[in-house]
Structures are given as structure tokens and as C-alpha cells.
Design a protein around this motif. Structure first.
Motif, PDB file in Angstrom:
ATOM      1  N   GLY A   1     -28.852   9.410 -21.734  1.00  0.00           N
ATOM      2  CA  GLY A   1     -28.049   8.197 -21.845  1.00  0.00           C
ATOM      3  C   GLY A   1     -27.230   7.877 -20.616  1.00  0.00           C
ATOM      4  O   GLY A   1     -26.182   7.210 -20.715  1.00  0.00           O
ATOM      5  N   LEU A   2     -27.684   8.314 -19.425  1.00  0.00           N
ATOM      6  CA  LEU A   2     -26.930   8.107 -18.194  1.00  0.00           C
ATOM      7  C   LEU A   2     -27.674   7.184 -17.231  1.00  0.00           C
ATOM      8  O   LEU A   2     -28.906   7.117 -17.245  1.00  0.00           O
ATOM      9  N   PRO A   3     -26.931   6.486 -16.349  1.00  0.00           N
ATOM     10  CA  PRO A   3     -27.567   5.684 -15.298  1.00  0.00           C
ATOM     11  C   PRO A   3     -28.290   6.585 -14.302  1.00  0.00           C
ATOM     12  O   PRO A   3     -28.156   7.816 -14.331  1.00  0.00           O
ATOM     13  N   THR A   4     -28.997   5.981 -13.380  1.00  0.00           N
ATOM     14  CA  THR A   4     -29.684   6.740 -12.337  1.00  0.00           C
ATOM     15  C   THR A   4     -28.663   7.393 -11.408  1.00  0.00           C
ATOM     16  O   THR A   4     -27.490   7.007 -11.363  1.00  0.00           O
ATOM     17  N   VAL A   5     -29.131   8.377 -10.657  1.00  0.00           N
ATOM     18  CA  VAL A   5     -28.263   9.017  -9.669  1.00  0.00           C
ATOM     19  C   VAL A   5     -27.728   7.989  -8.691  1.00  0.00           C
ATOM     20  O   VAL A   5     -26.525   7.959  -8.394  1.00  0.00           O
ATOM     21  N   ALA A   6     -28.612   7.135  -8.176  1.00  0.00           N
ATOM     22  CA  ALA A   6     -28.186   6.145  -7.186  1.00  0.00           C
ATOM     23  C   ALA A   6     -27.131   5.208  -7.757  1.00  0.00           C
ATOM     24  O   ALA A   6     -26.116   4.925  -7.105  1.00  0.00           O
ATOM     25  N   ALA A   7     -27.339   4.732  -8.971  1.00  0.00           N
ATOM     26  CA  ALA A   7     -26.387   3.791  -9.575  1.00  0.00           C
ATOM     27  C   ALA A   7     -25.052   4.474  -9.849  1.00  0.00           C
ATOM     28  O   ALA A   7     -23.983   3.898  -9.576  1.00  0.00           O
ATOM     29  N   SER A   8     -25.082   5.676 -10.382  1.00  0.00           N
ATOM     30  CA  SER A   8     -23.838   6.374 -10.712  1.00  0.00           C
ATOM     31  C   SER A   8     -23.011   6.678  -9.472  1.00  0.00           C
ATOM     32  O   SER A   8     -21.802   6.412  -9.424  1.00  0.00           O
ATOM     33  N   TRP A   9     -23.646   7.245  -8.458  1.00  0.00           N
ATOM     34  CA  TRP A   9     -22.870   7.623  -7.274  1.00  0.00           C
ATOM     35  C   TRP A   9     -22.459   6.404  -6.454  1.00  0.00           C
ATOM     36  O   TRP A   9     -21.344   6.362  -5.926  1.00  0.00           O
ATOM     37  N   THR A  10     -23.319   5.423  -6.356  1.00  0.00           N
ATOM     38  CA  THR A  10     -22.977   4.233  -5.579  1.00  0.00           C
ATOM     39  C   THR A  10     -21.798   3.491  -6.183  1.00  0.00           C
ATOM     40  O   THR A  10     -20.890   3.043  -5.467  1.00  0.00           O
ATOM     41  N   ASN A  11     -21.778   3.389  -7.489  1.00  0.00           N
ATOM     42  CA  ASN A  11     -20.778   2.550  -8.148  1.00  0.00           C
ATOM     43  C   ASN A  11     -19.509   3.280  -8.578  1.00  0.00           C
ATOM     44  O   ASN A  11     -18.460   2.644  -8.720  1.00  0.00           O
ATOM     45  N   PHE A  12     -19.590   4.600  -8.783  1.00  0.00           N
ATOM     46  CA  PHE A  12     -18.450   5.277  -9.396  1.00  0.00           C
ATOM     47  C   PHE A  12     -17.926   6.496  -8.640  1.00  0.00           C
ATOM     48  O   PHE A  12     -16.823   6.957  -8.928  1.00  0.00           O
ATOM     49  N   SER A  13     -18.679   7.021  -7.689  1.00  0.00           N
ATOM     50  CA  SER A  13     -18.257   8.248  -7.031  1.00  0.00           C
ATOM     51  C   SER A  13     -17.339   7.982  -5.847  1.00  0.00           C
ATOM     52  O   SER A  13     -17.486   6.980  -5.133  1.00  0.00           O
ATOM     53  N   THR A  14     -16.400   8.898  -5.640  1.00  0.00           N
ATOM     54  CA  THR A  14     -15.574   8.841  -4.440  1.00  0.00           C
ATOM     55  C   THR A  14     -16.375   9.230  -3.197  1.00  0.00           C
ATOM     56  O   THR A  14     -15.891   9.073  -2.074  1.00  0.00           O
ATOM     57  N   ASN A  15     -17.587   9.751  -3.423  1.00  0.00           N
ATOM     58  CA  ASN A  15     -18.503  10.088  -2.332  1.00  0.00           C
ATOM     59  C   ASN A  15     -19.829   9.377  -2.588  1.00  0.00           C
ATOM     60  O   ASN A  15     -20.817   9.995  -2.975  1.00  0.00           O
TER      61      ASN A  15
ATOM     62  N   PRO B   1     -33.696  14.665   0.265  1.00  0.00           N
ATOM     63  CA  PRO B   1     -33.635  13.690  -0.832  1.00  0.00           C
ATOM     64  C   PRO B   1     -34.566  12.514  -0.589  1.00  0.00           C
ATOM     65  O   PRO B   1     -34.944  12.215   0.540  1.00  0.00           O
ATOM     66  N   GLY B   2     -34.924  11.865  -1.690  1.00  0.00           N
ATOM     67  CA  GLY B   2     -35.814  10.714  -1.590  1.00  0.00           C
ATOM     68  C   GLY B   2     -36.192  10.210  -2.965  1.00  0.00           C
ATOM     69  O   GLY B   2     -35.694  10.681  -3.993  1.00  0.00           O
ATOM     70  N   THR B   3     -37.099   9.255  -2.992  1.00  0.00           N
ATOM     71  CA  THR B   3     -37.483   8.587  -4.236  1.00  0.00           C
ATOM     72  C   THR B   3     -38.047   9.563  -5.266  1.00  0.00           C
ATOM     73  O   THR B   3     -37.725   9.486  -6.455  1.00  0.00           O
ATOM     74  N   GLU B   4     -38.888  10.486  -4.817  1.00  0.00           N
ATOM     75  CA  GLU B   4     -39.520  11.423  -5.751  1.00  0.00           C
ATOM     76  C   GLU B   4     -38.490  12.380  -6.356  1.00  0.00           C
ATOM     77  O   GLU B   4     -38.558  12.713  -7.544  1.00  0.00           O
ATOM     78  N   VAL B   5     -37.537  12.828  -5.546  1.00  0.00           N
ATOM     79  CA  VAL B   5     -36.476  13.694  -6.060  1.00  0.00           C
ATOM     80  C   VAL B   5     -35.683  12.955  -7.128  1.00  0.00           C
ATOM     81  O   VAL B   5     -35.446  13.449  -8.229  1.00  0.00           O
ATOM     82  N   ASN B   6     -35.278  11.733  -6.801  1.00  0.00           N
ATOM     83  CA  ASN B   6     -34.495  10.929  -7.748  1.00  0.00           C
ATOM     84  C   ASN B   6     -35.248  10.681  -9.047  1.00  0.00           C
ATOM     85  O   ASN B   6     -34.673  10.698 -10.133  1.00  0.00           O
ATOM     86  N   LYS B   7     -36.554  10.453  -8.923  1.00  0.00           N
ATOM     87  CA  LYS B   7     -37.360  10.100 -10.094  1.00  0.00           C
ATOM     88  C   LYS B   7     -37.237  11.131 -11.200  1.00  0.00           C
ATOM     89  O   LYS B   7     -37.019  10.778 -12.369  1.00  0.00           O
ATOM     90  N   TYR B   8     -37.367  12.402 -10.826  1.00  0.00           N
ATOM     91  CA  TYR B   8     -37.405  13.435 -11.866  1.00  0.00           C
ATOM     92  C   TYR B   8     -36.013  13.800 -12.378  1.00  0.00           C
ATOM     93  O   TYR B   8     -35.866  14.215 -13.534  1.00  0.00           O
ATOM     94  N   ILE B   9     -34.992  13.639 -11.546  1.00  0.00           N
ATOM     95  CA  ILE B   9     -33.631  13.792 -12.055  1.00  0.00           C
ATOM     96  C   ILE B   9     -33.306  12.639 -13.006  1.00  0.00           C
ATOM     97  O   ILE B   9     -32.729  12.844 -14.079  1.00  0.00           O
ATOM     98  N   ASP B  10     -33.703  11.445 -12.618  1.00  0.00           N
ATOM     99  CA  ASP B  10     -33.382  10.258 -13.423  1.00  0.00           C
ATOM    100  C   ASP B  10     -34.091  10.265 -14.772  1.00  0.00           C
ATOM    101  O   ASP B  10     -33.570   9.716 -15.751  1.00  0.00           O
ATOM    102  N   LEU B  11     -35.275  10.869 -14.833  1.00  0.00           N
ATOM    103  CA  LEU B  11     -35.943  10.983 -16.130  1.00  0.00           C
ATOM    104  C   LEU B  11     -35.091  11.793 -17.106  1.00  0.00           C
ATOM    105  O   LEU B  11     -34.945  11.440 -18.277  1.00  0.00           O
ATOM    106  N   VAL B  12     -34.535  12.879 -16.613  1.00  0.00           N
ATOM    107  CA  VAL B  12     -33.682  13.720 -17.450  1.00  0.00           C
ATOM    108  C   VAL B  12     -32.397  12.990 -17.812  1.00  0.00           C
ATOM    109  O   VAL B  12     -31.934  13.008 -18.958  1.00  0.00           O
TER     110      VAL B  12
END
Length: 628
Positions: free
Chosen positions: A518-532, A502-513
Motif C-alpha cells: 500500500g505504498l507509493p513508488t520509491v521515486a515518488a516517496s523520496w522525491t515528494n516527502f524525504s529530506t534527502n 540504482p536504476g529502473t530495474e532496481v526500482n521495479k522490484y522494490i516497487d512491486l513489494v
């Protein structure tokens, strides 16, 4: 001129085992003359070019696409569809369900004939010949890929067999799967330089192969080759030819993922140079009052249903969506009264409804703010929910606080719809809703078909379809997408995660989708809302995220069946029960009880289609797939 066995079935001598050469000699002369005539003029050669296209599988057609109802994503009424029999575990080596062996090899045969003869056409410019050759090499690669994805290792037919071939030559062996993927990738590389960046005349040439299509397919081919089903699959160690050739390399190779990364990025860059981008709904004029919520849903819907939009890399013009849309949507509108034939023949199971994220962009069983254990408890829709669930309607908690793709893709009892000629809402014109309980407007117990799980398919339906009367349903037709840009982005993220982690480039292309959805970034979603919260920071966790993102983003687009197989996750997912609601009930407390629709069963042998036993009987050099 070398003479070739060119009769449709006779080229498949090694497949059907028709070892009597006399049979072919009886028919070859007439066919040879036909082929000779086909390449005397450009106009005739162009007809043969289109013949090469004609073997393309009709993606999205229930009778010709096993990925529609051959897995677990959609369930049909029991009376319809051979592919549903496959989903039920009734596959057989005697007349295999959905068998493509002969069709694809006939397509490969005609591609070889074209490549052998196109040089003879006198009235063509060299550049055009190069372009046509490139298209046919692409098709030849695609047909081989379709076979490998279904059957695993296959005989590679690089050239047609000459008529002088003896019986030993025509009884060919299967080639190792790595050789198959390498050959397909090589063909696509050879095709790429001669293909245009874009279609010059969309009105007459839409659907023909371009450079972005070729490179995107190559990316998918190489990601497939790197995936667990084909990369170090020890379950296939016993699959060998009768001469002892091992057909699967059982040693894992990280280099396959490295190669796939390069191919995916190359395809992305070419798509960008062609002006492709993720589709966003933005009409040139505003016909209706539409909220941002509805605009997001229309962006999700339009990425598939808006013909030749900026996101569609490749769409199948032979796959007409008119009948598909009528089949699954012509019964939704409230003006369809009792006594009118209703149809709801494709039903997503409950587990698919639960697969979509929460409104926070994480799995519902992982969202620390989501009442997962109470998801089946009843709840009444309030004013804040009115664009998703009909205000004042009683349904289950599962239908609240979900991501936009849940509402854009699925229908359910009380679900709100936009468009389809409805203008009932005073603030947001074009809204109506479903009523799915027993003998309600869209429920079970009336004449005609109905949903078998309690869920309906919205995704493949164009929002501008209109029911004009009880027997008049107008459909906005579109070619069925084979590959979209979001698919390519997620393939790249997957390959990059497997190659480098994982890394910035991986996140970039998931986050575009995710942003388009209408969703937050992977980092924001998991950091703020995930139990993991650190899940996205390690390879295994990011792999799970990417897999679920693909299954959601590409849901109902003939992708899930192939993804689950290449990930070797079918044995888990297709051994789960197909569940729905209790459709024979009229009250919410009874209707919203989970009911078993079917107990699926999937074994290790089911990862690949069986080769029809008739081919095996007549050509003993063809090794049958394991378990069959």
C-alpha cells in the motif's frame, strides 16, 4: 559395496574427535546391514529420502530457530529461551547456544548415504531416481549453507569417509569460505535439472523441493557470498588453518555481485513460469464488510499465514505454527477476562516499531511532514484513525500516520485488530482493540505472561484464528515460510544495485513489494516527502533503502538476524538498547515513558558461532573462530 562409517555421531569423528577406530568397528556391521536393507525396495528407499528431509531446522520454532529471538527483533520474558541468552551476549564455546554442527553434519552424512546407494534400488523408474537424487543434493547443499551461515568456513563433506580411513584422514581441515559457497552453488546447479517446476500432488508432497525452490536458494546463497561478511572481510584475515590456509579472501570482488544478479533473475523467471506472484487478499466470497485499508493489511498478513499461497516459494512443513500462534496471540481477545492465563511472550522492541516507514513510505526520521521529534507526545485517536487506533484512545504520535505494514505486523496499546471472531464495529465487522496499560485487559500486572516492551506480534497470526471461550482458542495452522517471492525480489534489487547501481530495474522490484504494502513508488516517496530526495539515485542511498525495505517486509520471519550479519550491521544494531514503555503505569502520561529492557552487547567475534571446544580439543586441525 564400499563400507562407510554411518553411525550418527561416528561419522562426525573429525567433529567430536573420536579418534579410536575400534569404537566404530564395534557398531558398523549392524548399521551396514540396516543401510543395505534400506535400498532393497522403492518403499524402503523413500523412507530414507524422508530421513534426509528430517534434519531440516525447524524455522519459526523458538527452541530451534536462533533468528527468532537470538538477535534484537523480538524479546522474550526472561524466564524462557536459550536463544534469548544468546541475544543477551551469553554465547560460549562450551556447549554453544543453538549449536547445529552435529545435526547438520548428520544430515549431510545421510544425504551421502542416499546418493551412494539409490542406484541399487531395483523397482524404480530412472526419472524418479533422478528426481530423488536432485532433492537430496538440494538438501545436502542446504545443510552446508546452514553451517556456513552460522560458522563461516566449514569442512566440506563431499563424500562419506570409508571405514578404512586412518586417523589423519578423519581429522579434516576447514575449507576456505569461497570454496564452501562455490560447492553449495554447484550442488544446487546439479540438482536443478531433475526437479519439477511445481508439486503435482500438494496433498501428499507439499514441502518437497521444486525447481523454483532450488534456484531461489541458490540466489540467496550467492547474495550471501557477495555480502560484506564474506566478500572482502578484512576482519577475518587472521582466520587460518594450522597448515596456513587462509579461510577468508579479504579482497572485495564485484564479480560475486554480478553472479548473484544472474542467479536472482533466473530464479525470478522460473518462479514466474510456475505461476507465482505476490499474494493479494481476494476472497471468493465476502463474509464481512472490509475496507480497502483492512484488505491491504490482510494481504500483508496472508502473504505469510495463508498456506501455500501464490507467493510462498518454500515453506517448512516440519515447522508447525500452531504452538507459536497460541504462544503469542491467545490472550488478545477482549473475552479473555481477569484470572485467565494470558501469554504475550514475544515482544518487538521500540526500535523495531520505529523502523517501519511513515504513511508516505519513507523512514520517519526522514519524512519532512512527520513530527519525528514529537513522536512520543500524547495524541487522541479521531474518526479518521479508527481503523488503526481505537477511536477516542490516547496513545503516542508514533502510532499515527504509519505505513500499512506497521499496523499489520505490530500490536500496541490501543491498536485495532481485525478478525479473530470479533464483530463489534457497526461499519467494519470484526474489529477489536488492545488495552495494554498496567492491569488492563492485555497489560502487565495480572496472572500469566505479558509483553515486555509494550508491543505485540501480529504478523505471524492468522486473522481467522478464533477464541471460542476462555479456554478454547482455534488456530488456522500453516507451514512456516522459509522463502517468499518478496524476499527474492529484494535480493535481486540488492544484487543489481551493488553490481550496476540504482536504476529502473532496481526500482521495479522494490516497487512491486511496496505496492502490495500500500505504498507509493520509491521515486515518488523520496522525491515528494524525504529530506534527502535524491537518496534513491545513488548506490549508497539505494543500499540503505533496500536494507530497510528488507527489514520491514521480512520482519519477524527469521530473516533479520542473518541479514544484519551478512551486511556487517549487527555491531551497530545489536549494541543499541532494547527499549519499551513503562508497563507498570496506568496513565498514558506515565505509561509512555521509554524504559530500558536490556543493554545489548555485540562484538566482532559474535558474527559467527563458536565451534564447540570439545571438537577443537579432539581435532586440532579445526581452527576456532576468531575471538573464541
Amino acid at each position: 559395496m564400499r563400507k562407510y562409517i554411518i553411525l550418527g555421531a561416528s561419522f562426525l569423528v573429525f567433529l567430536a574427535g573420536l579418534s579410536s577406530c575400534k569404537k566404530f568397528l564395534d557398531v558398523v556391521p549392524d548399521n551396514v546391514a540396516t543401510i543395505d536393507n534400506a535400498f532393497t525396495l522403492r518403499t524402503q528407499a523413500k523412507k530414507f529420502l524422508y530421513t534426509c528431509y528430517s534434519f531440516m531446522p525447524k524455522n519459526g520454532q523458538l527452541g530451534d530457530d536462533p533468528a527468532m529471538v537470538g538477535g534484537d527483533e523480538l524479546w522474550e520474558i526472561p524466564e524462557r529461551g536459550a536463544y534469548l541468552d544468546m541475544a543477551k551476549g551469553f554465547q560460549s564455546k562450551v556447549g554453544p547456544l543453538g549449536d547445529r554442527w552435529q545435526q547438520m553434519y548428520q544430515g549431510i552424512r545421510d544425504c551421502n548415504i542416499f546418493l551412494e546407494n539409490i542406484g541399487k534400488v531395483p523397482d524404480m523408474e530412472p526419472e524418479e531416481k533422478i528426481s530423488w537424487i536432485s532433492e537430496v543434493k538440494f538438501l545436502k547443499a542446504y545443510y552446508h549453507f546452514c553451517l556456513v551461515r552460522m560458522y563461516g568456513p566449514i569442512p566440506l563433506i563431499k563424500n562419506n569417509l570409508p571405514i578404512s580411513a586412518d586417523v589423519n584422514e578423519v581429522k579434516v581441515f576447514r575449507d576456505p569460505v569461497d570454496s564452501c559457497f562455490n560447492y553449495i552453488a554447484t550442488l544446487l546447479n546439479e540438482a536443478a535439472p531433475g526437479l519439477p517446476l511445481t508439486i503435482i500432488s500438494p496433498a501428499t508432497e507439499a514441502g518437497r523441493i521444486t525447481l523454483p525452490i532450488a534456484l531461489s536458494l541458490r540466489a540467496k546463497v550467492l547474495v550471501t557470498a557477495a555480502s560484506p561478511l564474506f566478500n572482502g572481510n578484512t576482519d577475518q584475515s587472521a582466520l587460518k588453518n594450522s597448515n596456513g590456509t587462509q579461510l577468508f579472501n579479504t579482497t572485495y570482488s564485484k564479480a560475486k555481485w554480478d553472479t548473484a544478479v544472474v542467479a536472482c533473475k533466473r530464479a525470478i523467471d522460473v518462479c514466474a513460469s510456475a505461476g507465482m506472484k505476490l499474494y493479494i487478499y481476494n476472497p471468493s466470497f465476502q463474509q464481512f464488510i472490509v475496507s480497502d485499508t483492512i484488505k491491504t493489511q490482510l494481504s500483508i498478513n496472508g502473504a505469510v499465514t495463508e498456506k501455500w499461497n501464490s507467493e510462498v516459494i518454500w515453506a517448512n512443513t516440519q515447522s508447525d505454527t500452531y504452538n507459536l500462534q497460541r504462544l503469542i496471540s491467545s490472550w488478545w481477545d477482549p473475552r479473555y477476562l481477569d484470572g485467565v492465563i494470558t501469554r504475550g511472550e514475544l515482544s518487538p522492541p521500540l526500535k523495531i516499531a520505529e523502523m517501519f516507514y511513515s504513511s508516505n513510505g519513507v523512514p520517519i526520521n526522514e519524512d519532512k511532514t512527520y513530527d519525528y521529534t514529537g513522536r512520543y507526545n500524547l495524541r487522541v485517536s479521531g474518526d479518521a484513525d479508527r481503523l488503526y487506533v481505537h477511536k477516542g484512545y490516547t496513545t503516542v504520535g508514533l502510532h499515527f500516520n504509519r505505513e500499512p505494514r506497521f499496523y499489520a505486523d505490530l500490536g500496541f496499546d490501543g491498536a485495532v485488530y481485525y478478525g479473530h471472531g470479533r464483530y463489534d464495529d457497526k461499519d467494519f465487522m470484526g474489529l477489536f482493540y488492545l488495552e495494554g496499560k498496567f492491569k488492563q485487559r492485555n497489560g502487565k500486572g495480572k496472572y500469566g505472561f505479558n509483553t515486555v516492551t509494550g508491543y505485540n506480534l501480529k504478523k505471524l497470526i492468522h486473522f481467522q484464528n478464533v477464541i471460542n471461550s476462555q479456554d478454547d482458542y482455534s488456530v488456522v495452522n500453516y507451514p512456516y515460510p522459509i522463502m517468499r517471492l518478496s524476499d527474492l525480489y529484494l535480493l535481486y534489487a540488492e544484487a543489481l544495485n551493488e553490481s550496476e547501481g540504482p536504476g529502473t530495474e532496481v526500482n521495479k522490484y522494490i516497487d512491486l513489494v511496496r505496492a502490495r504494502a500500500g505504498l507509493p513508488t520509491v521515486a515518488a516517496s523520496w522525491t515528494n516527502f524525504s529530506t534527502n530526495p535524491v537518496k534513491y539515485q545513488n548506490k549508497d542511498g539505494m543500499r540503505a533503502i533496500i536494507h530497510q525495505e528488507r527489514l520491514i517486509e521480512l520482519s519477524f520471519e527469521s530473516q533479520r538476524l542473518w541479514d544484519l550479519r551478512r551486511w556487517k550491521e549487527s555491531a551497530t544494531e545489536l549494541n543499541k538498547q532494547i527499549l519499551g514503555w513503562d508497563l507498570s503505569q496506568t496513565e498514558p502520561i506515565s505509561y509512555y515513558r521509554t524504559t530500558v529492557v536490556y543493554n545489548q552487547s555485540f562484538g566482532s567475534k559474535d558474527y559467527f558461532w563458536p565451534i564447540d571446544e570439545n571438537y577443537i580439543v579432539n581435532n586440532r586441525n579445526l581452527a576456532q573462530n576468531l575471538g573464541w
